[in-house]
Motif scaffolding. Structure first.
Motif, PDB file in Angstrom:
ATOM      1  N   SER A  23       0.847  -1.179   0.000  1.00 44.30           N
ATOM      2  CA  SER A  23       0.000   0.000   0.000  1.00 44.30           C
ATOM      3  C   SER A  23       0.886   1.234   0.000  1.00 44.30           C
ATOM      4  O   SER A  23       2.097   1.153   0.144  1.00 44.30           O
ATOM      5  CB  SER A  23      -0.916   0.008   1.228  1.00 44.30           C
ATOM      6  OG  SER A  23      -0.271   0.620   2.319  1.00 44.30           O
ATOM      7  N   GLN A  24       0.266   2.403  -0.141  1.00 43.34           N
ATOM      8  CA  GLN A  24       1.022   3.641  -0.141  1.00 43.34           C
ATOM      9  C   GLN A  24       1.662   3.923   1.208  1.00 43.34           C
ATOM     10  O   GLN A  24       2.663   4.594   1.302  1.00 43.34           O
ATOM     11  CB  GLN A  24       0.104   4.809  -0.492  1.00 43.34           C
ATOM     12  CG  GLN A  24      -0.191   4.910  -1.980  1.00 43.34           C
ATOM     13  CD  GLN A  24       1.012   5.376  -2.730  1.00 43.34           C
ATOM     14  OE1 GLN A  24       1.762   4.571  -3.263  1.00 43.34           O
ATOM     15  NE2 GLN A  24       1.233   6.663  -2.784  1.00 43.34           N
ATOM     16  N   SER A  25       1.051   3.445   2.278  1.00 40.92           N
ATOM     17  CA  SER A  25       1.552   3.762   3.612  1.00 40.92           C
ATOM     18  C   SER A  25       2.860   3.059   3.872  1.00 40.92           C
ATOM     19  O   SER A  25       2.974   1.849   3.737  1.00 40.92           O
ATOM     20  CB  SER A  25       0.524   3.340   4.670  1.00 40.92           C
ATOM     21  OG  SER A  25       1.070   3.456   5.959  1.00 40.92           O
ATOM     22  N   PRO A  48      -4.999   8.555  12.793  1.00 44.26           N
ATOM     23  CA  PRO A  48      -4.471   8.811  11.444  1.00 44.26           C
ATOM     24  C   PRO A  48      -5.365   9.794  10.699  1.00 44.26           C
ATOM     25  O   PRO A  48      -6.581   9.851  10.929  1.00 44.26           O
ATOM     26  CB  PRO A  48      -4.488   7.430  10.793  1.00 44.26           C
ATOM     27  CG  PRO A  48      -5.486   6.640  11.572  1.00 44.26           C
ATOM     28  CD  PRO A  48      -5.474   7.174  12.967  1.00 44.26           C
ATOM     29  N   PHE A  49      -4.760  10.592   9.816  1.00 42.36           N
ATOM     30  CA  PHE A  49      -5.554  11.540   9.035  1.00 42.36           C
ATOM     31  C   PHE A  49      -5.063  11.571   7.599  1.00 42.36           C
ATOM     32  O   PHE A  49      -3.906  11.258   7.303  1.00 42.36           O
ATOM     33  CB  PHE A  49      -5.525  12.946   9.664  1.00 42.36           C
ATOM     34  CG  PHE A  49      -4.159  13.553   9.813  1.00 42.36           C
ATOM     35  CD1 PHE A  49      -3.566  14.269   8.779  1.00 42.36           C
ATOM     36  CD2 PHE A  49      -3.459  13.426  11.010  1.00 42.36           C
ATOM     37  CE1 PHE A  49      -2.311  14.845   8.931  1.00 42.36           C
ATOM     38  CE2 PHE A  49      -2.205  14.006  11.173  1.00 42.36           C
ATOM     39  CZ  PHE A  49      -1.630  14.719  10.126  1.00 42.36           C
ATOM     40  N   ALA A  50      -5.966  11.974   6.710  1.00 42.73           N
ATOM     41  CA  ALA A  50      -5.679  11.983   5.277  1.00 42.73           C
ATOM     42  C   ALA A  50      -4.895  13.223   4.889  1.00 42.73           C
ATOM     43  O   ALA A  50      -4.875  14.231   5.601  1.00 42.73           O
ATOM     44  CB  ALA A  50      -6.979  11.921   4.490  1.00 42.73           C
ATOM     45  N   THR A  51      -4.228  13.136   3.737  1.00 38.50           N
ATOM     46  CA  THR A  51      -3.581  14.293   3.127  1.00 38.50           C
ATOM     47  C   THR A  51      -4.093  14.401   1.696  1.00 38.50           C
ATOM     48  O   THR A  51      -4.849  13.548   1.227  1.00 38.50           O
ATOM     49  CB  THR A  51      -2.049  14.141   3.102  1.00 38.50           C
ATOM     50  OG1 THR A  51      -1.701  13.109   2.170  1.00 38.50           O
ATOM     51  CG2 THR A  51      -1.521  13.789   4.481  1.00 38.50           C
ATOM     52  N   VAL A  52      -3.683  15.435   0.991  1.00 40.86           N
ATOM     53  CA  VAL A  52      -4.148  15.626  -0.379  1.00 40.86           C
ATOM     54  C   VAL A  52      -3.712  14.475  -1.278  1.00 40.86           C
ATOM     55  O   VAL A  52      -4.346  14.186  -2.295  1.00 40.86           O
ATOM     56  CB  VAL A  52      -3.648  16.981  -0.939  1.00 40.86           C
ATOM     57  CG1 VAL A  52      -2.130  16.948  -1.140  1.00 40.86           C
ATOM     58  CG2 VAL A  52      -4.351  17.342  -2.233  1.00 40.86           C
ATOM     59  N   ASP A  99      -1.022   7.614   6.514  1.00 38.94           N
ATOM     60  CA  ASP A  99       0.296   7.470   7.117  1.00 38.94           C
ATOM     61  C   ASP A  99       0.504   8.456   8.262  1.00 38.94           C
ATOM     62  O   ASP A  99       1.014   8.103   9.298  1.00 38.94           O
ATOM     63  CB  ASP A  99       1.381   7.657   6.051  1.00 38.94           C
ATOM     64  CG  ASP A  99       2.773   7.318   6.566  1.00 38.94           C
ATOM     65  OD1 ASP A  99       2.897   6.304   7.278  1.00 38.94           O
ATOM     66  OD2 ASP A  99       3.722   8.048   6.259  1.00 38.94           O
ATOM     67  N   PHE A 100       0.119   9.715   8.075  1.00 35.66           N
ATOM     68  CA  PHE A 100       0.278  10.702   9.137  1.00 35.66           C
ATOM     69  C   PHE A 100      -0.711  10.468  10.277  1.00 35.66           C
ATOM     70  O   PHE A 100      -1.809   9.965  10.063  1.00 35.66           O
ATOM     71  CB  PHE A 100       0.083  12.121   8.593  1.00 35.66           C
ATOM     72  CG  PHE A 100       1.234  12.620   7.772  1.00 35.66           C
ATOM     73  CD1 PHE A 100       2.540  12.465   8.201  1.00 35.66           C
ATOM     74  CD2 PHE A 100       1.002  13.262   6.562  1.00 35.66           C
ATOM     75  CE1 PHE A 100       3.599  12.940   7.445  1.00 35.66           C
ATOM     76  CE2 PHE A 100       2.055  13.744   5.804  1.00 35.66           C
ATOM     77  CZ  PHE A 100       3.354  13.586   6.241  1.00 35.66           C
ATOM     78  N   ASN A 101      -0.289  10.877  11.472  1.00 35.69           N
ATOM     79  CA  ASN A 101      -1.121  10.699  12.653  1.00 35.69           C
ATOM     80  C   ASN A 101      -1.010  11.878  13.604  1.00 35.69           C
ATOM     81  O   ASN A 101       0.031  12.545  13.671  1.00 35.69           O
ATOM     82  CB  ASN A 101      -0.677   9.457  13.453  1.00 35.69           C
ATOM     83  CG  ASN A 101      -0.981   8.159  12.760  1.00 35.69           C
ATOM     84  OD1 ASN A 101      -1.911   7.459  13.110  1.00 35.69           O
ATOM     85  ND2 ASN A 101      -0.178   7.823  11.771  1.00 35.69           N
TER      86      ASN A 101
END
Length: 390
Positions: free
Chosen positions: A34-36, A203-207, A214-216
């Motif tokens: 996956s992208q993460s 975790p939260f989304a990005t553009v 991935d970010f949290n």
């Protein structure tokens, strides 16, 4: 000036190439990624463990820590071959490249065996809790507190932009242990298991990452951490921080050089202006390689040149950002198409005409922030490299 490698280095390269030819996982497996960076599939854990057992995970380490006591130049060609094949030697890069490396540099023998070795063997995953809502570039302004209480620290506060925290088993966390000390003097580093009561990861989304996160944000509410989990000296965490960021920055320029090379392969100059922009991309790529090679040669001689590393970080990240912006501009409307699926080694394998430039452009800004913002790097260049006053 020597532009070739000695025979022992080329022998080292040949041995590693033979290892890759024989043991690299098939694309049918690597395509499952996956992208993460932190979402580690089982095949990736096996691949990392196999590299560790054969001394190829971090070849500069001693054998008991996944290496073979390789020289700086040998480590360079190891990275060069991984880059040439677009291979990820670990899908927990923060854990292997920063957390485990920091534990090996500053930890006790018990901490090395309890935390570093399992992280290197992909039995544990790890993340780094540094940035806070009010402490990003000025990291020393962090306010997450750790108060002594018997055999424990009690931690309260918040982190943000914590890559991979939602899948990590342990966080290497910067905390303030002496609020009365100067801000660089009252910081410590503790290893906090993510299953600790009072620790919450969001975790939260990005553009660029709407589905594979991935970010949290990480919240600590009266989290009890045994004092045996203190990494390095009490109130001496700033040295650990600099060591951790040093691990992250040292070979970062090679990642930028690889991305620029891939961009040059996908760039489609049409007009004279496009060709001029393409020429700039090629020159930036060559300059980065030459400056990086000089820095590696200096490191092999035992020189520590913080300013040169900062120059490489600034040049590489901004060259990538500028190149993707120019490519996006040259591609016109077609370049704005956003891919619905990506390859195993996204985002840099995406074909130009099937878009991907928008994602590349948006992701390129991360390079100017990760490993220490470019504004901070310019301060290092000015004060350390040029001797200017603060």
């Amino acid at each position: 000036m020597q532009l070739t490698f000695d025979a022992d280095v080329e022998e080292f390269r040949a041995e590693f190439v033979a290892f890759l030819d024989q043991h690299l996982p098939p694309e049918s497996e690597t395509g499952e990624r996956s992208q993460s960076c932190s979402d580690v599939p089982e095949w990736a854990r096996r691949w990392q463990r196999f590299q560790f057992d054969n001394g190829w995970l971090l070849p500069g380490n001693p054998p008991e820590y996944g290496g073979r006591n390789a020289t700086v130049i040998q480590q360079y060609v190891h990275q060069e071959e991984l880059s040439r094949r677009r291979i990820y030697h670990s899908y927990n890069p923060q854990g292997v490249g920063i957390v485990a490396a920091s534990i090996l540099s500053f930890g006790t023998e018990e901490q090395k065996q309890r935390w570093a070795v399992p992280i290197l063997r992909a039995e544990l995953t790890a993340s780094v809790g540094m940035s806070e809502p009010g402490a990003g570039s000025d990291l020393a302004s962090l306010r997450t507190r750790a108060v002594s209480d018997g055999d424990d620290f009690v931690v309260n506060g918040q982190k943000v932009w914590t890559s991979g925290a939602h899948d990590a088993d342990v966080l290497m966390t910067l905390v303030r242990t002496d609020p009365d000390a100067p801000k660089h003097k009252g910081i410590s580093v503790v290893l906090i298991p993510t299953e600790s009561e009072g620790l919450v990861r969001r975790p939260f989304a990005t553009v660029c990452e709407k589905d594979d996160l991935d970010f949290n944000e990480v919240f600590f509410t009266d989290v009890r951490v045994p004092k045996e989990n203190l990494l390095g000296p009490l109130n001496g965490g700033w040295k650990v921080v600099n060591g951790a960021l040093g691990h992250e920055r040292t070979m970062m320029w090679m990642q930028f050089a690889d991305r620029l090379h891939n961009l040059s392969r996908d760039f489609r100059p049409v007009s004279a202006l496009d060709r001029d922009k393409y020429a700039t991309l090629l020159m930036d790529t060559q300059a980065l390689h030459l400056l990086g090679s000089a820095a590696v040669a200096g490191a092999a001689r035992g020189e520590v040149d913080l300013a040169s590393i900062a120059v490489l970080k600034v040049l590489g990240s901004e060259a990538e950002r500028d190149a993707t912006e120019q490519a996006l501009s040259c591609g016109g409307v077609e370049a704005l198409n956003h891919p619905s699926t990506t390859s195993a080694f996204a985002p840099y394998d995406l074909d130009y005409l099937s878009a991907g430039w928008f994602e590349r452009y948006m992701r390129s800004f991360a390079g100017t922030i990760a490993g220490g913002t470019n504004e901070i790097q310019r301060n290092i260049i000015a004060t350390v490299g040029l001797g200017l006053p603060r």
